[in-house]
Design a protein around this motif. Structure first.
Motif, short mmCIF file in Angstrom:
data_model
loop_
_atom_site.label_atom_id
_atom_site.label_comp_id
_atom_site.label_asym_id
_atom_site.label_seq_id
_atom_site.Cartn_x
_atom_site.Cartn_y
_atom_site.Cartn_z
N LYS A 13 33.47 40.48 44.00
CA LYS A 13 34.68 41.31 44.08
C LYS A 13 35.45 41.12 45.38
N ASN A 14 36.66 41.62 45.39
CA ASN A 14 37.51 41.62 46.58
C ASN A 14 37.72 40.25 47.18
N CYS A 15 37.89 39.26 46.32
CA CYS A 15 38.21 37.92 46.81
C CYS A 15 39.72 37.83 47.01
N SER A 16 40.13 36.89 47.86
CA SER A 16 41.56 36.70 48.08
C SER A 16 42.05 35.51 47.28
N CYS A 17 43.20 35.68 46.67
CA CYS A 17 43.76 34.61 45.85
C CYS A 17 44.38 33.55 46.74
N SER A 18 44.16 32.31 46.40
CA SER A 18 44.69 31.23 47.23
C SER A 18 45.89 30.55 46.57
N TYR A 19 46.73 31.37 45.95
CA TYR A 19 47.95 30.77 45.39
C TYR A 19 49.17 31.06 46.27
N CYS A 20 49.77 32.22 46.17
CA CYS A 20 51.06 32.41 46.84
C CYS A 20 50.95 33.32 48.07
#
Lengths: 445, 579
Positions: A13-20
């Motif tokens: 959980k609580n991962c950070s998205c590496s898109y925008c």
């Protein structure tokens, strides 16, 4: 309806998205046998980027052979070769950095200093002009939570977050319940200014269409009206003056206003001048009410590069180390201008694809000089590259710091193991630094 | 490693050593009373020796600095100095906004070994600590901003001091902070609506809480926790004519709060950059100095200390969490304005500032700062700062020292250099004090270390950290009171002969010879773990509603604070250090 994924053995959980530039940090990764099989909370683009990681993945270092084909090789050979090419060049450019960690970027800055390179990132073709405007007239910004908690008027100009930053409105600005905006969307007025009818315009209360490339005229008219002066024309930039009067009235009477703008402002005809006048409009509005603004940043760490580079060198992008100390001059030390003048004799792209991003005339020069790619996936630039160094994905296979579009730092997790023969950008650049240093010391002794 | 610093002229006010010729012994990272025969001898006969410099209020890392550098490339260009072959440090860049490595180089060359970053919003504390990792050679405590935090406002409003205590304790852990910073309490929150508060008793528009309530509550909590440093206060009304009354009220509002008996400092409140808070009048037209009243108060009372925030006549950059004040300055000057509001916690603003010797207001501000130097009788109550870079960059400290050590120099400036407001509208001309080297050692070393509660530094007693600065000044043959010596004095103090930190020589003959990683100093309070956990469980839903990042991703993890000095404080105030 898609069926929900149930076949997984671990949730992270609580991962950070590496898109925008939203860097949503509430993402849950679903794992099975050390593979990501599902993603919760992410938008479609982010999820797709996180899950479909093995498509066209670069898995081994490659060097272009005499027949012009990329051939797999060892890390030592690829790194030695890269170091030698970099060391022997006189006008190297190290470009990219928008999708890697600040830790890796700092190593890159050290290499640039050691090798006398130009180090530059995607802002050179995106919000670089915005940063120029900040340097000209100021920088009144806020964090996204200020908008969520306070804003009753939100304006999007020349940007379409519904498609490009899909959770911007739902997580940060328009829809969520904020401390002073308990009813979420119902407590807010949203206005989109855009030549096109976008999906963002669709969910706005009002869409103000203006003529392409007439931003400068439009924003100046708004400032003029705010000053209480009368405009004699009936319409400006294709917008009836009456509508502009109404808009200024809404802006003046906002309790808290937030303005977001994109490349539709920073890259149209008058470029940084558009942003200059937009900033001045925000500054003026603060006499009557509270207003802040923010550029919509693209890649998840493009803002982190600007921050790290200013911390280390004082300048935000396009920094030239050819004299051993940092110099920065737009048009002189910026990548596209260098390529158009045919100056660079070595080009390394790190977590970026110039093959997609650059104008054709600039790309032409890349075919004439040694080129190196450090990246995770095969792309157009791979086809141009003489050496390919396969790296890992920050926030998925490698931990590291990234800065959200509003400069909030996030520490992104490592969730799964990297492919066996790939290495993190930080590792690759550390190895490269050592090799260039050895070459340099050898020559000096 | 062992060293003997031989025959230096030592100023160590805490141990009552006032210019004695003596040897100092160093073993590893500490000062000892004897060393073995293998010790390396550094012959510094007759040279000026002091403890390593301690700055208790400077802005060197964090979001404000980033915004400043980003929007003022013209400042970066002013400080460019290429790396040289005989120096191991790299290039320097920036004047009021130096790059991170440059900050480390310049402070070390001035003989400073400890520098406090005075304003860090917890949400961006990772950023501050990450920048500290690029600053070499210093020990860096960071003060955490609490004066406009919503949780704090709520607890103050509902008079829940217990919860506020647990909150502060937990938040210092999350931000890896050293102490409590208060900036324009309630005013910076009011700026969320484009407003400010006027004075100590003007309630914030939404919460209805006043600056007085915030300051007294946080002071009580600070003493309950037994933090080594007191609350660190930037009072309301900064830079407004007439504000000296607010400052006096602020001094007075904590007078009856008892200091925790386990801490070593004397004060319950440290008032920062006092110069900016000491004006009489109703506008910049009729403004005059309010320093005398404040000086009288400071001389009569023991519960507060202050630093100066001395103006240095430079083009610099002002940056503060007092955001509404920065917008006022923008309206006044029209120079380019930067602003960054940070959700739930604070706001901040920046504007370039040009302090000119010919501008009446600049000169008044300059003279007011010097009045404090001259008027506060006990030097242990004051500290030399410029609130760097607000009133001027920290590389001007030596220049200020040259002013306060020489009445001749100062009088010459009053007579020939500066606008006549300095004499007409302040009492500066009535003083004839000259600082001794011992006084200088107090206001740049001993006093800030004591005020910060860092007992292991600011002095050269046995067991102290081996943080020492040696300057190439022959004390017996150099007269700092002569105007003709002021330039030499400044240059010598800018380029130390030796800067030694933790027993390692970092600067020799004005050149940096060693780079070490800066140390993150923070306070870890033990004994409230259960209460903190219960508090977090209660406030998590609110947290996730107010903030745009998850609580789980909020704190500064160990990744960012290597190496660290963790001061373990037992709740109530007994501490032991743990590296």
């Amino acid at each position: 309806m898609e069926t929900p994924i149930t076949d997984y053995d671990e949730e992270v959980k609580n991962c950070s998205c590496s898109y925008c530039g939203n860097n949503c940090d509430d993402i849950t990764y679903l794992l099975k046998n050390n593979n990501i099989v599902g993603v919760r909370h992410a938008c479609r683009i982010g999820a797709s980027k996180i899950i479909n990681d093995q498509d066209q993945r670069l898995l081994n270092p490659m060097v272009r052979n005499e027949e012009g084909l990329l051939e797999e090789t060892t890390w030592d050979e690829a790194l030695d070769k890269t170091a030698k090419l970099l060391y022997e060049s006189t006008r190297p450019v190290l470009y990219g950095w928008g999708e890697t960690s600040v830790e890796a970027i700092k190593k890159g800055i050290k290499i640039a200093e050691l090798s006398g390179s130009v180090i530059d990132n995607q802002s050179t073709i995106c919000h670089g002009s915005t940063i120029q405007a900040f340097q000209n007239v100021g920088h009144p910004v806020m964090t996204l939570g200020e908008v969520k908690n306070r804003a009753d008027v939100i304006i999007y100009v020349g940007t379409n977050p519904m498609d490009d930053h899909p959770r911007h409105l739902s997580r940060y600005t328009t829809f969520p319940e904020g401390f002073f905006r308990r009813n979420g969307r119902n407590d807010r007025t949203v206005i989109t200014l855009d030549p096109k009818f976008t999906n963002t315009a669709k969910v706005s209360d009002e869409w103000i269409q203006f003529n392409m490339n007439e931003d400068y005229l439009l924003f100046n008219a708004l400032r003029t009206i705010l000053r209480g002066e009368t405009i004699e024309e009936n319409e400006i930039a294709g917008v009836p003056v009456e509508q502009l009067n109404k808009l200024i009235n809404i802006m003046k009477n906002a309790e808290y206003g937030a303005l977001f703008f994109g490349l539709g402002v920073s890259q149209t005809l008058a470029k940084q001048k558009n942003v200059d006048v937009l900033i001045q409009l925000i500054e003026d509005l603060n006499r009557y009410s509270k207003w802040s603004m923010l550029p919509m940043r693209g890649f998840f760490n493009v803002s982190g590069f600007n921050i790290a580079l200013t911390s280390e060198t004082g300048y935000p992008y396009g920094v030239d180390f050819s004299r051993g100390y940092p110099r920065f001059m737009v048009g002189e030390t910026t990548t596209i201008d260098l390529l158009n003048r045919r100056e660079p004799d070595f080009f390394m792209a790190i977590s970026a694809d110039p093959g997609v991003q650059f104008p054709g005339y600039s790309i032409q020069h890349l075919t004439q000089i040694p080129t190196v790619q450090i990246d995770t996936h095969w792309g157009p630039y791979t086809e141009l590259s003489d050496i390919v160094l396969p790296s890992t994905r920050v926030g998925v296979e490698t931990e590291g710091t990234a800065y959200r579009m509003d400069s909030i730092p996030l520490f992104m997790k490592k969730v799964i193991d990297k492919p066996e023969n790939c290495h993190s950008d930080e590792w690759i650049l550390t190895e490269l630094y050592k090799r260039v240093e050895t070459l340099k010391n050898g020559d000096e002794n | 490693m062992e060293y003997v610093l031989k025959n230096g002229i030592v100023y160590d006010p805490k141990n009552n050593i006032d210019g004695e010729q003596m040897d100092i012994f160093i073993k590893d990272n500490k000062i000892v009373d004897k060393v073995s025969n293998n010790a390396k001898i550094l012959d510094i006969t007759g040279k000026l020796v002091m403890p390593g410099g301690v700055d208790l209020h400077s802005h060197i890392a964090g979001p404000k600095l980033s915004i400043g550098r980003l929007y003022r490339p013209e400042d970066i260009r002013r400080g460019i100095k290429p790396a040289t072959k005989n120096d191991i440090s790299g290039f320097e860049a920036g004047f009021s906004l130096p790059t991170c490595p440059t900050i480390g180089y310049r402070y070390t060359k001035m003989g400073y070994t400890t520098v406090t970053e005075a304003a860090v919003p917890p949400l961006e504390a990772k950023h501050a600590h990450e920048e500290i990792n690029s600053i070499p050679n210093l020990d860096i405590p960071t003060l955490t901003l609490f004066g406009n935090n919503w949780f704090m406002l709520k607890y103050v409003k509902e008079n829940r001091l217990d919860d506020l205590t647990y909150f502060i304790s937990k938040w210092l852990k999350l931000a890896k902070g050293y102490g409590i910073k208060i900036v324009n309490p309630c005013g910076s929150e009011a700026w969320g609506w484009g407003k400010n508060v006027d004075g100590l008793d003007d309630p914030e528009p939404h919460w209805g809480v006043t600056g007085r309530e915030v300051i007294t509550s946080l002071t009580k909590v600070n003493e309950r926790l037994g933090l080594p440093h007191s609350v660190h206060v930037h009072t309301n009304d900064l830079g407004h004519p007439g504000n000296y009354l607010t400052t006096l009220e602020t001094f007075d509002c904590v007078k009856d709060i008892k200091k925790n008996k386990n801490v070593d400092r004397n004060q319950v409140m440290h008032c920062t950059h006092i110069q900016f808070h000491a004006y009489k009048g109703t506008s910049w037209r009729d403004v005059s100095s309010g320093a005398t009243e404040l000086i009288n108060y400071i001389n009569k009372n023991e519960h507060l200390t202050c630093d100066i925030g001395q103006i240095t006549f430079d083009e610099t950059t002002t940056m503060t969490a007092d955001a509404p004040m920065e917008y006022d300055l923008f309206r006044l000057t029209g120079l380019k304005w930067a602003n960054k509001d940070i959700e739930v916690e604070t706001s901040s603003g920046l504007i370039p500032s040009i302090y000119s010797k010919h501008a009446p207001v600049s000169v008044l501000q300059w003279a007011v700062g010097l009045e404090f130097f001259m008027g506060v009788k006990n030097p242990w109550k004051i500290v030399l700062t410029t609130d760097s870079p607000n009133a001027g960059p920290f590389i001007r400290y030596p220049k200020i020292i040259s002013w306060i050590m020489s009445q001749e120099k100062l009088q010459d400036m009053l007579d020939n250099e500066v606008h006549n407001w300095a004499t007409k509208r302040t009492d500066l001309g009535t003083y004839d004090r000259e600082y001794s080297w011992n006084d200088i050692a107090i206001i740049t070393r001993a006093s800030p270390a004591k005020i910060l509660g860092l007992n292991d530094r600011g002095h050269l007693g046995v067991g102290a950290k081996a943080d020492i600065s040696v300057y190439d000044i022959d004390v017996d043959n150099f007269d700092p009171t002569l105007k003709s010596n002021s330039e030499t004095l400044e240059n010598k103090l800018l380029n130390s002969m030796y800067t030694i930190k933790d027993g390692e020589i970092l600067v020799k003959d004005g050149n940096i010879v060693k780079l070490v990683k800066s140390n993150h100093i923070w306070c870890n309070i033990n004994g409230l773990e259960k209460e903190e956990e219960q508090l977090i469980n209660r406030i998590k839903p609110e947290f996730n509603k107010y903030y745009t990042i998850k609580y789980e991703n909020y704190g500064v993890n160990d990744h960012y604070i290597k190496p660290e000095t963790r001061l373990n404080i037992n709740y109530g105030g007994v501490s032991n250090e743990n590296n």
